[in-house]
Design a protein around this motif. Sequence first.
Motif, PDB file in Angstrom:
ATOM      1  N   ASP A 144      -0.992  -1.779  -7.448  1.00 12.23           N
ATOM      2  CA  ASP A 144      -1.006  -0.281  -7.277  1.00 12.23           C
ATOM      3  C   ASP A 144      -1.914   0.169  -5.955  1.00 12.23           C
ATOM      4  O   ASP A 144      -1.609   0.739  -5.369  1.00 12.23           O
ATOM      5  CB  ASP A 144      -2.197   0.423  -8.386  1.00 12.23           C
ATOM      6  CG  ASP A 144      -1.358   0.090  -9.699  1.00 12.23           C
ATOM      7  OD1 ASP A 144      -0.238   0.123  -9.711  1.00 12.23           O
ATOM      8  OD2 ASP A 144      -2.260   0.074 -10.901  1.00 12.23           O
ATOM      9  N   LEU A 145      -2.891  -0.653  -5.522  1.00 14.97           N
ATOM     10  CA  LEU A 145      -3.458  -0.389  -4.298  1.00 14.97           C
ATOM     11  C   LEU A 145      -2.822  -0.635  -3.070  1.00 14.97           C
ATOM     12  O   LEU A 145      -2.694   0.126  -2.180  1.00 14.97           O
ATOM     13  CB  LEU A 145      -4.927  -1.115  -4.104  1.00 14.97           C
ATOM     14  CG  LEU A 145      -6.176  -0.626  -3.469  1.00 14.97           C
ATOM     15  CD1 LEU A 145      -6.452   0.747  -3.762  1.00 14.97           C
ATOM     16  CD2 LEU A 145      -7.464  -1.513  -3.673  1.00 14.97           C
ATOM     17  N   LEU A 146      -2.077  -1.928  -3.286  1.00 14.83           N
ATOM     18  CA  LEU A 146      -1.171  -2.314  -1.959  1.00 14.83           C
ATOM     19  C   LEU A 146      -0.214  -1.200  -2.089  1.00 14.83           C
ATOM     20  O   LEU A 146       0.247  -0.746  -0.781  1.00 14.83           O
ATOM     21  CB  LEU A 146      -0.576  -3.526  -2.140  1.00 14.83           C
ATOM     22  CG  LEU A 146       0.332  -4.248  -1.314  1.00 14.83           C
ATOM     23  CD1 LEU A 146      -0.323  -4.169   0.240  1.00 14.83           C
ATOM     24  CD2 LEU A 146       0.725  -5.501  -1.560  1.00 14.83           C
ATOM     25  N   HIS A 147       0.501  -0.740  -3.144  1.00 12.49           N
ATOM     26  CA  HIS A 147       1.681   0.341  -3.075  1.00 12.49           C
ATOM     27  C   HIS A 147       1.155   1.682  -2.261  1.00 12.49           C
ATOM     28  O   HIS A 147       1.872   2.443  -1.739  1.00 12.49           O
ATOM     29  CB  HIS A 147       2.017   0.431  -4.444  1.00 12.49           C
ATOM     30  CG  HIS A 147       3.272   1.332  -4.534  1.00 12.49           C
ATOM     31  ND1 HIS A 147       3.227   2.671  -4.872  1.00 12.49           N
ATOM     32  CD2 HIS A 147       4.600   1.275  -4.331  1.00 12.49           C
ATOM     33  CE1 HIS A 147       4.306   3.344  -4.545  1.00 12.49           C
ATOM     34  NE2 HIS A 147       5.042   2.444  -4.487  1.00 12.49           N
ATOM     35  N   ASP A 148      -0.097   1.890  -2.689  1.00 12.36           N
ATOM     36  CA  ASP A 148      -0.761   3.116  -2.128  1.00 12.36           C
ATOM     37  C   ASP A 148      -0.974   3.154  -0.802  1.00 12.36           C
ATOM     38  O   ASP A 148      -0.616   3.857   0.134  1.00 12.36           O
ATOM     39  CB  ASP A 148      -2.138   3.356  -2.798  1.00 12.36           C
ATOM     40  CG  ASP A 148      -2.047   3.908  -4.107  1.00 12.36           C
ATOM     41  OD1 ASP A 148      -0.813   4.273  -4.735  1.00 12.36           O
ATOM     42  OD2 ASP A 148      -3.006   3.902  -4.924  1.00 12.36           O
ATOM     43  N   LEU A 149      -1.101   1.693  -0.122  1.00 13.40           N
ATOM     44  CA  LEU A 149      -1.277   1.592   1.161  1.00 13.40           C
ATOM     45  C   LEU A 149      -0.044   1.733   1.880  1.00 13.40           C
ATOM     46  O   LEU A 149       0.245   2.412   3.004  1.00 13.40           O
ATOM     47  CB  LEU A 149      -2.162   0.220   1.647  1.00 13.40           C
ATOM     48  CG  LEU A 149      -1.824  -0.368   3.020  1.00 13.40           C
ATOM     49  CD1 LEU A 149      -2.748   0.784   3.864  1.00 13.40           C
ATOM     50  CD2 LEU A 149      -2.377  -1.716   3.042  1.00 13.40           C
ATOM     51  N   VAL A 150       1.110   1.116   1.191  1.00 14.46           N
ATOM     52  CA  VAL A 150       2.393   1.239   1.714  1.00 14.46           C
ATOM     53  C   VAL A 150       2.935   2.774   1.695  1.00 14.46           C
ATOM     54  O   VAL A 150       3.581   3.203   2.811  1.00 14.46           O
ATOM     55  CB  VAL A 150       3.324   0.209   1.052  1.00 14.46           C
ATOM     56  CG1 VAL A 150       4.852   0.576   1.308  1.00 14.46           C
ATOM     57  CG2 VAL A 150       3.100  -1.264   1.114  1.00 14.46           C
ATOM     58  N   TRP A 151       2.704   3.517   0.707  1.00 17.34           N
ATOM     59  CA  TRP A 151       3.242   4.927   0.594  1.00 17.34           C
ATOM     60  C   TRP A 151       2.541   5.824   1.194  1.00 17.34           C
ATOM     61  O   TRP A 151       3.241   6.512   1.923  1.00 17.34           O
ATOM     62  CB  TRP A 151       2.917   4.975  -1.047  1.00 17.34           C
ATOM     63  CG  TRP A 151       3.534   6.314  -1.373  1.00 17.34           C
ATOM     64  CD1 TRP A 151       2.793   7.639  -1.495  1.00 17.34           C
ATOM     65  CD2 TRP A 151       5.129   6.639  -1.555  1.00 17.34           C
ATOM     66  NE1 TRP A 151       3.868   8.584  -1.843  1.00 17.34           N
ATOM     67  CE2 TRP A 151       5.101   8.096  -1.849  1.00 17.34           C
ATOM     68  CE3 TRP A 151       6.007   5.790  -1.510  1.00 17.34           C
ATOM     69  CZ2 TRP A 151       6.402   8.463  -2.104  1.00 17.34           C
ATOM     70  CZ3 TRP A 151       7.301   6.658  -1.794  1.00 17.34           C
ATOM     71  CH2 TRP A 151       7.357   7.834  -2.080  1.00 17.34           C
ATOM     72  N   SER A 152       1.259   5.719   1.336  1.00 17.88           N
ATOM     73  CA  SER A 152       0.500   6.604   2.437  1.00 17.88           C
ATOM     74  C   SER A 152      -0.374   5.886   2.999  1.00 17.88           C
ATOM     75  O   SER A 152      -1.648   5.912   2.814  1.00 17.88           O
ATOM     76  CB  SER A 152      -0.100   7.761   1.422  1.00 17.88           C
ATOM     77  OG  SER A 152      -1.354   7.209   0.666  1.00 17.88           O
ATOM     78  N   PRO A 153      -0.021   5.082   4.152  1.00 17.37           N
ATOM     79  CA  PRO A 153      -1.057   4.326   4.961  1.00 17.37           C
ATOM     80  C   PRO A 153      -2.154   5.294   5.780  1.00 17.37           C
ATOM     81  O   PRO A 153      -3.161   4.707   5.870  1.00 17.37           O
ATOM     82  CB  PRO A 153      -0.113   3.832   6.059  1.00 17.37           C
ATOM     83  CG  PRO A 153       1.283   4.459   6.217  1.00 17.37           C
ATOM     84  CD  PRO A 153       1.234   5.270   4.729  1.00 17.37           C
ATOM     85  N   ASP A 154      -2.036   6.445   6.101  1.00 20.81           N
ATOM     86  CA  ASP A 154      -3.010   7.106   6.929  1.00 20.81           C
ATOM     87  C   ASP A 154      -3.920   7.576   5.893  1.00 20.81           C
ATOM     88  O   ASP A 154      -5.246   7.766   6.350  1.00 20.81           O
ATOM     89  CB  ASP A 154      -2.177   8.362   7.491  1.00 20.81           C
ATOM     90  CG  ASP A 154      -1.210   8.124   8.417  1.00 20.81           C
ATOM     91  OD1 ASP A 154      -1.281   6.932   8.997  1.00 20.81           O
ATOM     92  OD2 ASP A 154      -0.168   9.011   8.664  1.00 20.81           O
ATOM     93  N   ASN A 155      -3.901   7.685   4.538  1.00 21.89           N
ATOM     94  CA  ASN A 155      -4.953   7.865   3.814  1.00 21.89           C
ATOM     95  C   ASN A 155      -5.528   6.948   2.935  1.00 21.89           C
ATOM     96  O   ASN A 155      -6.753   7.121   2.151  1.00 21.89           O
ATOM     97  CB  ASN A 155      -4.395   9.041   2.383  1.00 21.89           C
ATOM     98  CG  ASN A 155      -3.779  10.332   3.284  1.00 21.89           C
ATOM     99  OD1 ASN A 155      -4.165  10.694   4.191  1.00 21.89           O
ATOM    100  ND2 ASN A 155      -2.562  10.735   2.752  1.00 21.89           N
TER     101      ASN A 155
END
Length: 175
Positions: A100-111
């Motif tokens: 989940d955390l890695l997917h969030d990084l890939v999905w919205s890297p700026d945030n």
Amino acid sequence: MPNLASAVAALHDYCGFPAARVRTDARRLIEDKLIEPGAPGVAVEINPADFALLLLAVASGAPLRSVADITASLASCVPNGVDVGVMPEAIRPAKRTAFDLLHDLVWSPDNSPVTAIEVCESWPEVTFHTRDGIVRFQPAGALAGHWSGNKQRRATTVPASAIALAAKHLFGDTK
């Protein structure tokens, strides 16, 4: 939607992983149905979730025979090995996994607050470095803060900026 060849190129160009190893790991993930295969004559399409799994697979350094199993194990790791499923519903926080955390990084890297990701090769553990410290994701029930094996700890660290550049190159405005 980007295809597998562009994901391999992005992981090679931005994160420094050997392209041959990325292709081989991707093939293993497709064979074990962790990544959706393409149709005959149609390239495999990669979405942000597939890219996150492929990154975990390559960074794990797992032997090819077990790369899919180890990737699934790493993806399901929880913060400090705490299984929130056994908590009473009234106080249970939302379950967050390393995926989940890695997917969030890939999905919205700026945030994302993540500055680097460290994937342990010796045992299942994913460590996320943030500006405020680190968060270790381990299998549910693992003893947090304890050495999880009798071997030397070996890990691959990938800067979040490299992942962000690869994700922006692959997914750009298509998300």
